[in-house]
Design a protein around this motif. Structure first.
Motif, short mmCIF file in Angstrom:
data_model
loop_
_atom_site.label_atom_id
_atom_site.label_comp_id
_atom_site.label_asym_id
_atom_site.label_seq_id
_atom_site.Cartn_x
_atom_site.Cartn_y
_atom_site.Cartn_z
N TYR A 13 0.86 -1.17 0.00
CA TYR A 13 0.00 0.00 0.00
C TYR A 13 0.90 1.23 0.00
O TYR A 13 2.09 1.14 0.31
CB TYR A 13 -0.89 0.01 1.25
N ARG A 67 -4.42 6.13 2.46
CA ARG A 67 -3.63 4.96 2.08
C ARG A 67 -4.39 4.17 1.02
O ARG A 67 -5.60 3.95 1.13
CB ARG A 67 -3.36 4.09 3.31
N LEU A 83 -4.26 0.79 -1.97
CA LEU A 83 -3.64 -0.45 -2.41
C LEU A 83 -2.83 -0.20 -3.67
O LEU A 83 -3.30 0.43 -4.61
CB LEU A 83 -4.70 -1.52 -2.69
#
Length: 120
Positions: A37, A45, A47
């Protein structure tokens, strides 16, 4: 408990490459999904890429064709090869693992993060 230690971050020019590594250690019975991430300043945040224990991969649209995630189950290590880096890839990159430890159930673990800066 599981510890995740990332390495490989740094400063790179646009168009350059970096390879991040994340090694898991501790009382590990099995690690299922592993992933990377990232979090840029002022952003949530997100992926970047994930890989299952059997090697099935998933990528964010923004990195498809440029990043490649892989893992070594024997070493409990996950990698991400990042090519054709862009300034917008600048962020702190975090390793994530869904792990089953000896004596406990499955938990989600995070590394401490490694800075990637893409700038000329």
């Amino acid at each position: 408990q599981v510890q995740l230690v990332e390495s490989g971050g740094g400063l790179v020019q646009p168009g350059g490459s970096l390879r991040l590594s994340c090694a898991a250690s501790g009382s590990i019975f099995r690690i299922n999904d592993m992933g990377w991430y990232r979090q840029a300043p002022g952003k949530e945040r997100e992926l970047v890429a994930a890989i299952s224990r059997l090697g099935r991969t998933n990528y964010a649209d923004s990195v498809k064709g440029r990043f490649t995630i892989s893992r070594d189950n024997a070493k409990n290590t996950v990698y991400v090869q990042m090519n054709s880096l862009k300034p917008e890839d600048t962020a702190v990159y975090y390793c994530n693992a869904d792990a089953i430890t000896i004596g406990s159930g499955m938990r989600d673990y995070w590394g401490q993060g490694t800075q990637v800066t893409v700038s000329s």
